[in-house]
Design a protein around this motif. Structure first.
Motif, PDB file in Angstrom:
ATOM      1  N   TYR A  42       0.836  -1.124   0.015  1.00 60.67           N
ATOM      2  CA  TYR A  42      -0.093  -0.040  -0.082  1.00 60.67           C
ATOM      3  C   TYR A  42       0.789   1.322  -0.092  1.00 60.67           C
ATOM      4  O   TYR A  42       0.541   2.332  -0.603  1.00 60.67           O
ATOM      5  N   LEU A  43       2.173   1.169   0.639  1.00 60.36           N
ATOM      6  CA  LEU A  43       2.790   2.216   0.658  1.00 60.36           C
ATOM      7  C   LEU A  43       3.419   2.632  -0.814  1.00 60.36           C
ATOM      8  O   LEU A  43       3.365   3.871  -1.505  1.00 60.36           O
ATOM      9  N   ASP A  44       3.719   1.656  -1.659  1.00 61.47           N
ATOM     10  CA  ASP A  44       4.016   1.668  -2.884  1.00 61.47           C
ATOM     11  C   ASP A  44       2.681   2.247  -3.908  1.00 61.47           C
ATOM     12  O   ASP A  44       3.213   3.135  -4.592  1.00 61.47           O
ATOM     13  N   MET A  45       1.707   1.869  -3.559  1.00 60.35           N
ATOM     14  CA  MET A  45       0.551   2.046  -4.246  1.00 60.35           C
ATOM     15  C   MET A  45       0.367   3.634  -3.820  1.00 60.35           C
ATOM     16  O   MET A  45       0.075   4.242  -5.102  1.00 60.35           O
ATOM     17  N   HIS A  46       0.287   4.091  -2.946  1.00 58.39           N
ATOM     18  CA  HIS A  46       0.194   5.497  -2.439  1.00 58.39           C
ATOM     19  C   HIS A  46       1.327   6.376  -3.039  1.00 58.39           C
ATOM     20  O   HIS A  46       1.218   7.592  -3.516  1.00 58.39           O
ATOM     21  N   LYS A  47       2.632   5.914  -3.053  1.00 66.07           N
ATOM     22  CA  LYS A  47       3.686   6.686  -3.624  1.00 66.07           C
ATOM     23  C   LYS A  47       3.513   6.821  -5.130  1.00 66.07           C
ATOM     24  O   LYS A  47       3.594   7.893  -5.663  1.00 66.07           O
ATOM     25  N   ARG A  48       2.981   5.819  -5.901  1.00 68.52           N
ATOM     26  CA  ARG A  48       2.739   5.834  -7.383  1.00 68.52           C
ATOM     27  C   ARG A  48       1.645   6.875  -7.807  1.00 68.52           C
ATOM     28  O   ARG A  48       1.620   7.500  -8.705  1.00 68.52           O
ATOM     29  N   GLU A  49       0.481   6.823  -6.768  1.00 73.75           N
ATOM     30  CA  GLU A  49      -0.449   7.728  -7.000  1.00 73.75           C
ATOM     31  C   GLU A  49       0.105   9.132  -6.846  1.00 73.75           C
ATOM     32  O   GLU A  49      -0.391   9.866  -7.511  1.00 73.75           O
ATOM     33  N   SER A  50       0.724   9.302  -5.679  1.00 71.23           N
ATOM     34  CA  SER A  50       1.260  10.775  -5.419  1.00 71.23           C
ATOM     35  C   SER A  50       2.269  11.154  -6.633  1.00 71.23           C
ATOM     36  O   SER A  50       2.429  12.269  -7.019  1.00 71.23           O
ATOM     37  N   ILE A  51       3.184  10.167  -7.101  1.00 69.81           N
ATOM     38  CA  ILE A  51       3.991  10.717  -8.233  1.00 69.81           C
ATOM     39  C   ILE A  51       3.289  10.781  -9.607  1.00 69.81           C
ATOM     40  O   ILE A  51       3.650  11.819 -10.311  1.00 69.81           O
ATOM     41  N   SER A  52       2.115  10.145  -9.520  1.00 64.35           N
ATOM     42  CA  SER A  52       1.481  10.380 -10.753  1.00 64.35           C
ATOM     43  C   SER A  52       0.732  11.802 -10.939  1.00 64.35           C
ATOM     44  O   SER A  52       1.128  12.419 -11.843  1.00 64.35           O
ATOM     45  N   LYS A  53       0.393  12.143  -9.858  1.00 66.94           N
ATOM     46  CA  LYS A  53      -0.446  13.349  -9.631  1.00 66.94           C
ATOM     47  C   LYS A  53       0.876  14.544 -10.021  1.00 66.94           C
ATOM     48  O   LYS A  53       0.591  15.575 -10.638  1.00 66.94           O
ATOM     49  N   ARG A  54       2.005  14.260  -9.331  1.00 69.73           N
ATOM     50  CA  ARG A  54       2.918  15.366  -9.345  1.00 69.73           C
ATOM     51  C   ARG A  54       3.589  15.300 -10.794  1.00 69.73           C
ATOM     52  O   ARG A  54       3.928  16.493 -11.550  1.00 69.73           O
ATOM     53  N   LEU A  55       3.531  14.242 -11.550  1.00 65.63           N
ATOM     54  CA  LEU A  55       3.928  14.178 -13.168  1.00 65.63           C
ATOM     55  C   LEU A  55       2.975  14.824 -13.939  1.00 65.63           C
ATOM     56  O   LEU A  55       3.344  15.570 -14.948  1.00 65.63           O
ATOM     57  N   SER A  56       1.638  14.837 -13.481  1.00 70.57           N
ATOM     58  CA  SER A  56       0.613  15.484 -14.161  1.00 70.57           C
ATOM     59  C   SER A  56       0.634  17.088 -14.108  1.00 70.57           C
ATOM     60  O   SER A  56       0.546  17.900 -15.140  1.00 70.57           O
ATOM     61  N   GLN A  57       0.953  17.402 -12.737  1.00 70.63           N
ATOM     62  CA  GLN A  57       1.208  18.709 -12.605  1.00 70.63           C
ATOM     63  C   GLN A  57       2.503  19.445 -13.570  1.00 70.63           C
ATOM     64  O   GLN A  57       2.334  20.601 -13.792  1.00 70.63           O
ATOM     65  N   MET A  58       3.563  18.493 -13.423  1.00 70.60           N
ATOM     66  CA  MET A  58       4.811  19.000 -14.202  1.00 70.60           C
ATOM     67  C   MET A  58       4.475  19.114 -15.625  1.00 70.60           C
ATOM     68  O   MET A  58       4.779  20.090 -16.279  1.00 70.60           O
ATOM     69  N   LYS A  59       3.510  18.170 -16.114  1.00 70.20           N
ATOM     70  CA  LYS A  59       3.263  18.258 -17.794  1.00 70.20           C
ATOM     71  C   LYS A  59       2.498  19.377 -17.827  1.00 70.20           C
ATOM     72  O   LYS A  59       2.749  20.072 -18.813  1.00 70.20           O
ATOM     73  N   GLN A  60       1.342  19.626 -17.003  1.00 70.59           N
ATOM     74  CA  GLN A  60       0.557  21.069 -17.158  1.00 70.59           C
ATOM     75  C   GLN A  60       1.291  22.375 -17.085  1.00 70.59           C
ATOM     76  O   GLN A  60       1.238  23.226 -17.931  1.00 70.59           O
ATOM     77  N   ALA A  61       2.527  22.312 -16.406  1.00 65.78           N
ATOM     78  CA  ALA A  61       3.339  23.503 -16.055  1.00 65.78           C
ATOM     79  C   ALA A  61       4.139  23.636 -17.167  1.00 65.78           C
ATOM     80  O   ALA A  61       4.539  24.887 -17.874  1.00 65.78           O
ATOM     81  N   LYS A  62       4.579  22.478 -18.051  1.00 66.41           N
ATOM     82  CA  LYS A  62       5.416  22.547 -19.060  1.00 66.41           C
ATOM     83  C   LYS A  62       4.773  23.059 -20.219  1.00 66.41           C
ATOM     84  O   LYS A  62       5.043  23.756 -21.075  1.00 66.41           O
ATOM     85  N   GLU A  63       3.354  22.516 -20.330  1.00 64.27           N
ATOM     86  CA  GLU A  63       2.632  23.072 -21.303  1.00 64.27           C
ATOM     87  C   GLU A  63       2.178  24.351 -21.276  1.00 64.27           C
ATOM     88  O   GLU A  63       2.141  25.267 -22.364  1.00 64.27           O
ATOM     89  N   LEU A  64       1.868  24.994 -20.102  1.00 65.70           N
ATOM     90  CA  LEU A  64       1.814  26.448 -19.795  1.00 65.70           C
ATOM     91  C   LEU A  64       2.929  27.254 -20.146  1.00 65.70           C
ATOM     92  O   LEU A  64       2.592  28.394 -20.878  1.00 65.70           O
ATOM     93  N   ARG A  65       4.046  26.627 -19.947  1.00 71.46           N
ATOM     94  CA  ARG A  65       5.329  27.633 -20.328  1.00 71.46           C
ATOM     95  C   ARG A  65       5.268  27.730 -21.807  1.00 71.46           C
ATOM     96  O   ARG A  65       5.850  28.731 -22.149  1.00 71.46           O
ATOM     97  N   LYS A  66       4.962  26.718 -22.528  1.00 70.72           N
ATOM     98  CA  LYS A  66       5.118  26.692 -23.875  1.00 70.72           C
ATOM     99  C   LYS A  66       4.056  27.705 -24.425  1.00 70.72           C
ATOM    100  O   LYS A  66       4.307  28.343 -25.680  1.00 70.72           O
ATOM    101  N   THR A  67       2.951  27.958 -23.802  1.00 67.75           N
ATOM    102  CA  THR A  67       1.960  28.980 -24.633  1.00 67.75           C
ATOM    103  C   THR A  67       2.456  30.616 -24.111  1.00 67.75           C
ATOM    104  O   THR A  67       1.905  31.288 -24.572  1.00 67.75           O
ATOM    105  N   ILE A  68       3.239  30.513 -23.000  1.00 67.48           N
ATOM    106  CA  ILE A  68       3.689  31.862 -22.642  1.00 67.48           C
ATOM    107  C   ILE A  68       4.462  32.458 -23.482  1.00 67.48           C
ATOM    108  O   ILE A  68       5.509  32.220 -24.181  1.00 67.48           O
TER     109      ILE A  68
END
Length: 111
Positions: A85-111
């Protein structure tokens, strides 16, 4: 880089490359453990209610009167706080962080 505890079963497996790009701190680990503690208590609420019911009209005799309920509750908690379950929650957290990183990268491209 992502650092995982050596006791974690995920350390035996290779994490996907994009997950390895996420920085992982001791604070992140502590937050995940806190999240798992709360989550496990929600998963074991029936066992906790049974223990509370047993303890409700007792004082010192709780030590020997409610041992079975306490054992069931602690076993339930242990089952939901395992490395799996620790691994499951880590992966969930990392997945959310990756999504945020991708959104930030896309936002930087539009600026």
């Amino acid at each position: 880089r992502l650092s995982m505890s050596s006791s974690s079963s995920a350390s035996k497996d290779k994490w996907p490359r994009d997950e390895q790009l996420v920085r992982w701190s001791v604070g992140d680990e502590a937050r995940i453990r806190d999240k798992i503690d709360l989550w496990s208590k929600l998963q074991c609420k029936d066992e906790m209610k049974a223990l509370a019911a047993c303890m409700s009209d007792k004082t010192i005799s709780v030590a020997w009167s409610c041992g079975e309920q306490r054992t069931v509750y602690t076993q339930c908690l242990k089952s939901y706080t395992s490395d799996k379950y620790l691994d499951m929650h880590k992966r969930e957290s990392i997945s959310k962080r990756l999504s945020q990183m991708k959104q930030a990268k896309e936002l930087r491209k539009t600026i």
